[in-house]
Scaffold this motif. Structure first.
Motif, PDB file in Angstrom:
ATOM      1  N   GLN A 176      30.638  36.835  58.558  1.00  0.00           N
ATOM      2  CA  GLN A 176      29.655  36.783  57.491  1.00  0.00           C
ATOM      3  C   GLN A 176      30.366  36.882  56.149  1.00  0.00           C
ATOM      4  N   VAL A 177      29.617  36.574  55.097  1.00  0.00           N
ATOM      5  CA  VAL A 177      30.167  36.607  53.746  1.00  0.00           C
ATOM      6  C   VAL A 177      30.535  38.041  53.377  1.00  0.00           C
ATOM      7  N   GLN A 178      31.751  38.201  52.883  1.00  0.00           N
ATOM      8  CA  GLN A 178      32.186  39.498  52.364  1.00  0.00           C
ATOM      9  C   GLN A 178      32.812  39.309  51.002  1.00  0.00           C
ATOM     10  N   LEU A 179      32.389  40.123  50.070  1.00  0.00           N
ATOM     11  CA  LEU A 179      32.944  40.130  48.724  1.00  0.00           C
ATOM     12  C   LEU A 179      33.333  41.569  48.407  1.00  0.00           C
ATOM     13  N   VAL A 180      34.597  41.773  48.084  1.00  0.00           N
ATOM     14  CA  VAL A 180      35.091  43.129  47.835  1.00  0.00           C
ATOM     15  C   VAL A 180      35.723  43.191  46.451  1.00  0.00           C
ATOM     16  N   GLU A 181      35.081  43.953  45.582  1.00  0.00           N
ATOM     17  CA  GLU A 181      35.568  44.092  44.212  1.00  0.00           C
ATOM     18  C   GLU A 181      36.575  45.236  44.103  1.00  0.00           C
ATOM     19  N   SER A 182      37.461  45.103  43.124  1.00  0.00           N
ATOM     20  CA  SER A 182      38.408  46.165  42.806  1.00  0.00           C
ATOM     21  C   SER A 182      38.791  46.059  41.340  1.00  0.00           C
ATOM     22  N   GLY A 183      39.402  47.111  40.823  1.00  0.00           N
ATOM     23  CA  GLY A 183      39.922  47.073  39.472  1.00  0.00           C
ATOM     24  C   GLY A 183      39.114  47.820  38.432  1.00  0.00           C
ATOM     25  N   GLY A 184      37.983  48.368  38.823  1.00  0.00           N
ATOM     26  CA  GLY A 184      37.193  49.124  37.864  1.00  0.00           C
ATOM     27  C   GLY A 184      37.865  50.439  37.497  1.00  0.00           C
ATOM     28  N   GLY A 185      37.308  51.120  36.510  1.00  0.00           N
ATOM     29  CA  GLY A 185      37.865  52.401  36.089  1.00  0.00           C
ATOM     30  C   GLY A 185      37.310  52.821  34.758  1.00  0.00           C
ATOM     31  N   THR A 186      37.935  53.825  34.189  1.00  0.00           N
ATOM     32  CA  THR A 186      37.546  54.340  32.887  1.00  0.00           C
ATOM     33  C   THR A 186      38.618  53.995  31.869  1.00  0.00           C
ATOM     34  N   VAL A 187      38.186  53.462  30.750  1.00  0.00           N
ATOM     35  CA  VAL A 187      39.117  53.029  29.723  1.00  0.00           C
ATOM     36  C   VAL A 187      38.515  53.339  28.358  1.00  0.00           C
ATOM     37  N   GLN A 188      39.367  53.527  27.368  1.00  0.00           N
ATOM     38  CA  GLN A 188      38.879  53.751  26.004  1.00  0.00           C
ATOM     39  C   GLN A 188      38.493  52.426  25.367  1.00  0.00           C
ATOM     40  N   ALA A 189      37.614  52.510  24.404  1.00  0.00           N
ATOM     41  CA  ALA A 189      37.211  51.313  23.666  1.00  0.00           C
ATOM     42  C   ALA A 189      38.450  50.622  23.106  1.00  0.00           C
ATOM     43  N   GLY A 190      38.448  49.288  23.225  1.00  0.00           N
ATOM     44  CA  GLY A 190      39.590  48.503  22.798  1.00  0.00           C
ATOM     45  C   GLY A 190      40.584  48.216  23.903  1.00  0.00           C
ATOM     46  N   GLY A 191      40.431  48.892  25.024  1.00  0.00           N
ATOM     47  CA  GLY A 191      41.333  48.705  26.151  1.00  0.00           C
ATOM     48  C   GLY A 191      40.972  47.507  27.002  1.00  0.00           C
ATOM     49  N   SER A 192      41.712  47.351  28.092  1.00  0.00           N
ATOM     50  CA  SER A 192      41.527  46.204  28.979  1.00  0.00           C
ATOM     51  C   SER A 192      41.436  46.644  30.440  1.00  0.00           C
ATOM     52  N   LEU A 193      40.741  45.843  31.198  1.00  0.00           N
ATOM     53  CA  LEU A 193      40.690  45.994  32.647  1.00  0.00           C
ATOM     54  C   LEU A 193      40.664  44.610  33.269  1.00  0.00           C
ATOM     55  N   ARG A 194      41.184  44.535  34.483  1.00  0.00           N
ATOM     56  CA  ARG A 194      41.118  43.269  35.229  1.00  0.00           C
ATOM     57  C   ARG A 194      40.436  43.546  36.552  1.00  0.00           C
ATOM     58  N   LEU A 195      39.299  42.917  36.744  1.00  0.00           N
ATOM     59  CA  LEU A 195      38.560  43.039  37.992  1.00  0.00           C
ATOM     60  C   LEU A 195      38.943  41.901  38.919  1.00  0.00           C
ATOM     61  N   SER A 196      38.997  42.216  40.197  1.00  0.00           N
ATOM     62  CA  SER A 196      39.270  41.190  41.197  1.00  0.00           C
ATOM     63  C   SER A 196      38.237  41.264  42.309  1.00  0.00           C
ATOM     64  N   CYS A 197      37.996  40.130  42.923  1.00  0.00           N
ATOM     65  CA  CYS A 197      37.052  40.044  44.034  1.00  0.00           C
ATOM     66  C   CYS A 197      37.705  39.231  45.141  1.00  0.00           C
ATOM     67  N   ALA A 198      37.854  39.853  46.293  1.00  0.00           N
ATOM     68  CA  ALA A 198      38.406  39.172  47.459  1.00  0.00           C
ATOM     69  C   ALA A 198      37.257  38.691  48.328  1.00  0.00           C
ATOM     70  N   ALA A 199      37.257  37.399  48.635  1.00  0.00           N
ATOM     71  CA  ALA A 199      36.156  36.794  49.371  1.00  0.00           C
ATOM     72  C   ALA A 199      36.594  36.376  50.762  1.00  0.00           C
ATOM     73  N   SER A 200      35.680  36.457  51.705  1.00  0.00           N
ATOM     74  CA  SER A 200      35.952  36.001  53.066  1.00  0.00           C
ATOM     75  C   SER A 200      34.638  35.632  53.742  1.00  0.00           C
ATOM     76  N   GLY A 201      34.752  34.903  54.849  1.00  0.00           N
ATOM     77  CA  GLY A 201      33.569  34.557  55.632  1.00  0.00           C
ATOM     78  C   GLY A 201      32.875  33.276  55.229  1.00  0.00           C
ATOM     79  N   PHE A 202      33.439  32.549  54.283  1.00  0.00           N
ATOM     80  CA  PHE A 202      32.864  31.271  53.875  1.00  0.00           C
ATOM     81  C   PHE A 202      33.968  30.424  53.244  1.00  0.00           C
ATOM     82  N   THR A 203      33.637  29.153  53.003  1.00  0.00           N
ATOM     83  CA  THR A 203      34.597  28.241  52.363  1.00  0.00           C
ATOM     84  C   THR A 203      34.585  28.516  50.872  1.00  0.00           C
TER      85      THR A 203
END
Length: 124
Positions: free
Chosen positions: A1-28
């Motif tokens: 089945q379709v699976q989507l798994v996010e990562s990369g969240g967190g706490t950051v100060q204003a002006g900072g950066s984050l990179r979120l990623s999503c790993a997908a499986s179970g479909f084309t």
């Protein structure tokens, strides 16, 4: 089945950066549009960015334009959201979405599948 798994969240100060990623499986993966949504505390889920199957078309909500970049790697079945110059109003749970059915991309009911979410908190 379709699976989507996010990562990369967190706490950051204003002006900072984050990179979120999503790993997908179970479909084309290369056959589906991918998107990122967020849900601020006490508010509805809203579209942040979307990317077409081959990455040619990119859509952003107005508040994300110029600060966020969505990208995908069809060889690795991943979609990412680079978030720069973060603001406190970017705080919320961020969800990866797959399978856009057409219409208004920023509406959550136009997407088929969802991940569990990753929390982003931006402090002032």
């Amino acid at each position: 089945q379709v699976q989507l798994v996010e990562s990369g969240g967190g706490t950051v100060q204003a002006g900072g950066s984050l990179r979120l990623s999503c790993a997908a499986s179970g479909f084309t993966f290369s056959g589906k549009w991918m998107g990122w949504f967020r849900q601020p505390p006490g508010k509805e889920r809203e579209g942040v960015a979307a990317i077409s199957r081959l990455g040619v078309l990119l859509y952003y909500t107005d508040s994300a334009k110029g600060r966020f970049t969505i990208s995908r790697d069809n060889a690795k079945n991943t979609v990412s959201l680079q978030m720069d110059n973060l603001k406190p109003e970017d705080t919320g749970m961020y969800y990866c979405a797959a399978g856009f059915d057409g219409g208004e991309w920023f509406r959550s009911n136009r997407w088929n599948s969802w991940g569990q979410g990753t929390q982003v908190t931006v402090s002032s």
